[in-house]
Design a protein around this motif. Sequence first.
Motif, mmCIF file in Angstrom:
data_model
loop_
_atom_site.group_PDB
_atom_site.id
_atom_site.type_symbol
_atom_site.label_atom_id
_atom_site.label_comp_id
_atom_site.label_asym_id
_atom_site.label_seq_id
_atom_site.Cartn_x
_atom_site.Cartn_y
_atom_site.Cartn_z
ATOM 1 N N SER A 140 1.922 -10.902 -17.879
ATOM 2 C CA SER A 140 1.762 -10.317 -19.218
ATOM 3 C C SER A 140 2.391 -11.271 -20.221
ATOM 4 N N THR A 141 1.993 -11.150 -21.495
ATOM 5 C CA THR A 141 2.738 -11.861 -22.537
ATOM 6 C C THR A 141 4.190 -11.368 -22.535
ATOM 7 N N ALA A 142 4.407 -10.148 -22.037
ATOM 8 C CA ALA A 142 5.776 -9.619 -21.898
ATOM 9 C C ALA A 142 6.583 -10.435 -20.883
ATOM 10 N N GLY A 143 5.895 -11.217 -20.080
ATOM 11 C CA GLY A 143 6.561 -12.104 -19.118
ATOM 12 C C GLY A 143 6.663 -13.525 -19.651
ATOM 13 N N VAL A 146 10.485 -12.067 -24.249
ATOM 14 C CA VAL A 146 11.056 -10.709 -24.223
ATOM 15 C C VAL A 146 11.014 -10.145 -25.633
ATOM 16 N N TYR A 147 10.570 -8.902 -25.766
ATOM 17 C CA TYR A 147 10.557 -8.264 -27.091
ATOM 18 C C TYR A 147 11.505 -7.070 -27.105
ATOM 19 N N GLU A 148 11.845 -6.625 -28.325
ATOM 20 C CA GLU A 148 12.778 -5.505 -28.497
ATOM 21 C C GLU A 148 12.255 -4.284 -27.739
ATOM 22 N N VAL A 193 0.282 5.671 -20.170
ATOM 23 C CA VAL A 193 1.269 5.750 -19.076
ATOM 24 C C VAL A 193 2.654 5.416 -19.619
ATOM 25 N N ARG A 194 2.710 4.340 -20.415
ATOM 26 C CA ARG A 194 4.018 3.898 -20.931
ATOM 27 C C ARG A 194 4.671 5.010 -21.756
ATOM 28 N N PHE A 195 3.860 5.686 -22.597
ATOM 29 C CA PHE A 195 4.417 6.730 -23.456
ATOM 30 C C PHE A 195 4.264 8.113 -22.831
HETATM 31 C C1 8X3 Z 1 1.397 -5.300 -21.724
HETATM 32 C C2 8X3 Z 1 1.463 -5.975 -23.050
HETATM 33 O O1 8X3 Z 1 2.864 -6.271 -25.160
HETATM 34 O O2 8X3 Z 1 2.685 -4.037 -24.235
HETATM 35 O O3 8X3 Z 1 1.976 -6.057 -20.730
HETATM 36 O O4 8X3 Z 1 4.025 -5.674 -23.147
HETATM 37 S S1 8X3 Z 1 2.832 -5.464 -23.924
#
Ligand code: 8X3
Length: 252
Positions: A140-143, A146-148, A193-195
Amino acid sequence: MSKIACITGASSGFGKACAEKFASHRYDLIITGRREEKLNELKSELEKKFGVRIKVLAFDIRNKKSTIDAVNNLDNSWKKIQLLINNAGLALGRDYFDEADLEDWDTMIDTNVKGLLYITKALLPNLIDAGSAHIINIGSTAGKEVYEKGNTYCASKFAVGALSEAMRIDLLRHGIKVTVIHPGAAETEFSLVRFKGDASKAKAVYDGIKALSANDVADTIYYCTTLPAHVCINELVLTCTQQANSFYFYKG
Ligand code: 8X3
Ligand code: NDP
């Protein structure tokens, strides 16, 4: 003879789109996930539409024994697996580090990191025997940044990047290609899923952007498998045109 691919997390999103894409290119498929009914629906649809064989393996990838047993119970007609798409995964919660839920952290690490390790290890003898196999891991771009409030989800996807490098190095002697794909925001069941089922929070993630679709990601994954035997895309980041990286979106 048809090639065989195993796609984890094929009951929705990228995994389901990959199943459709690879079946349309005459791959026989092993599709996995927990929601057996959804996998069986997909099986019927793809068998009818493309005349390919589909094997459903319903198990929780966090469970080491279930994962290994599912692979060990495959009969000989499914053993020559040339492609593994490690896609099953999730984010749970978007909270400050000090406020986040430990259970959510466990689930993300158990699924995104340990689950990926279990299924890869279980299938490796098949991939090695098949010769010239390909493993595609979904990061993922999350990898990448790192974001808040991304803390443990980001860490789990950094781990996918690190493990992809490690696999590429250690499996070099078996001629196995290892590709890691890092998608940006894509509209699937991911945010729901996340929320935890909050549809308005999930929808807000994509407000003002034309996000990637599951098909955009599946098309890119398929492309990576079409290159000559001596060519391997090691790492690929794809975002929609309104996203530059984890932080920057243009919502004009
Ligand atoms: C999913 C993209 O930006 O929600 O991996 O992390 S993000
Ligand atoms: P979806 O929620 O639509 O799909 C996730 C898939 O993973 C489902 O098929 C789900 O199946 C499976 N899965 C989740 N947990 C488990 C488990 N414990 N055991 C077995 N299977 C499991 O999301 P996406 O398609 O968007 O996500 C796919 C991958 O892409 C994930 O790794 C995600 O982190 C990553 N990603 C997503 C992005 C996005 O913005 N959508 C961007 C970058 C990466 P079931 O529920 O049936 O078990």
